[in-house]
Design a protein around this motif. Structure first.
Motif, PDB file in Angstrom:
ATOM      1  N   GLU A 155     -58.120  -2.471   3.615  1.00 30.19           N
ATOM      2  CA  GLU A 155     -57.282  -2.873   2.500  1.00 30.19           C
ATOM      3  C   GLU A 155     -58.025  -3.882   1.635  1.00 30.19           C
ATOM      4  O   GLU A 155     -59.004  -4.496   2.074  1.00 30.19           O
ATOM      5  CB  GLU A 155     -55.964  -3.480   2.999  1.00 30.19           C
ATOM      6  N   ALA A 156     -57.561  -4.067   0.415  1.00 32.43           N
ATOM      7  CA  ALA A 156     -58.176  -5.025  -0.501  1.00 32.43           C
ATOM      8  C   ALA A 156     -57.083  -5.770  -1.252  1.00 32.43           C
ATOM      9  O   ALA A 156     -55.949  -5.298  -1.370  1.00 32.43           O
ATOM     10  CB  ALA A 156     -59.096  -4.311  -1.486  1.00 32.43           C
ATOM     11  N   ASP A 157     -57.436  -6.928  -1.749  1.00 34.32           N
ATOM     12  CA  ASP A 157     -56.546  -7.706  -2.610  1.00 34.32           C
ATOM     13  C   ASP A 157     -56.709  -7.163  -4.026  1.00 34.32           C
ATOM     14  O   ASP A 157     -57.543  -7.628  -4.793  1.00 34.32           O
ATOM     15  CB  ASP A 157     -56.923  -9.193  -2.535  1.00 34.32           C
ATOM     16  N   TRP A 158     -55.928  -6.160  -4.369  1.00 34.28           N
ATOM     17  CA  TRP A 158     -56.116  -5.471  -5.638  1.00 34.28           C
ATOM     18  C   TRP A 158     -55.792  -6.354  -6.837  1.00 34.28           C
ATOM     19  O   TRP A 158     -56.333  -6.162  -7.926  1.00 34.28           O
ATOM     20  CB  TRP A 158     -55.290  -4.186  -5.662  1.00 34.28           C
ATOM     21  N   GLU A 159     -54.933  -7.336  -6.640  1.00 34.59           N
ATOM     22  CA  GLU A 159     -54.643  -8.262  -7.741  1.00 34.59           C
ATOM     23  C   GLU A 159     -55.898  -9.031  -8.130  1.00 34.59           C
ATOM     24  O   GLU A 159     -56.215  -9.187  -9.320  1.00 34.59           O
ATOM     25  CB  GLU A 159     -53.532  -9.227  -7.340  1.00 34.59           C
TER      26      GLU A 159
END
Length: 219
Positions: A155-159
């Protein structure tokens, strides 16, 4: 380029020589951060000297074609400024380097310190690389990154990803990706930001194809 409390704008702002921290698989790039856990006595001494001086450390991988215990280093590394450092209480430092510019190793300066120092030739163009941001295919880069994450169930911090400018995005993704040392060196030595982004995408395509995850391979 502004890094921490210092500005590096011209050749005279950069040192002629730098202490060198050899780290296999580690990558530092201009404008991005590399976290470090320092515990070996010689590198603790190196960071003490850097903090007492110009706060600059060079990150270089060992030569990729040499045995693991070889003293030879790759010819290109990246200069970083110590922008944070903390003592752990058990003899270690937790530090972060922020990248300034790449450099080419020249001759080694011999001395009595337990760490190594080299004269360097900086890549001055890195100090003004923000003008390259418009050359990056951001959509293709994010598509490759998303495919890689999905294939590896990450997962990634898309913000934060969306907020990053193209230079920070390309360089930060290159640093964070768990690629092998040769791939990391290829990203480091890419001549410009556009080529680095294209190299990142190409590596992801190869990795996804090699894993047999054909649904995630970009066409």
């Amino acid at each position: 380029m502004q890094v921490g409390n210092a500005r590096y704008l011209k050749p005279g702002d950069l040192p002629e020589s730098v202490v060198v921290f050899p780290l296999s698989g580690a990558l530092l790039l201009p404008g991005a951060q590399l976290p470090l856990n320092i515990f070996e006595p010689r590198y603790l001494a190196m960071f003490d000297a850097a903090i007492a001086g110009n706060r600059l450390v060079g990150i270089v991988q060992p030569a990729l074609s040499e045995p693991a215990d070889s003293p030879n280093l790759s010819h290109v590394g990246c200069l970083g400024r110590i922008t944070s450092i903390a003592e752990t209480g058990d003899g270690r430092y937790i530090a972060a380097l922020t990248g300034i510019c790449r450099f080419r190793l020249m001759d080694e300066i011999t001395g009595h310190q337990p760490y190594r120092t080299f004269r360097i030739t900086p890549f001055i163009s890195d100090l003004k690389s923000h003008h390259e941001e418009d050359t990056v295919d951001r959509g293709a880069l994010l598509f490759a990154f998303r495919a890689y994450l999905e294939a590896n169930k990450l997962e990634a911090d898309w913000e934060s990803v969306e907020r990053a400018d193209n230079m920070m995005l390309v360089n930060s993704l290159s640093i964070m990706a768990p690629f092998d040392p040769a791939e990391k060196q290829a990203l480091l030595e890419a001549p410009d930001l556009k080529t680095r982004a294209e190299t990142f995408i190409a590596i992801v395509k190869i990795l996804l194809a090699g894993s047999g995850d054909t649904d995630s391979v970009m066409q």
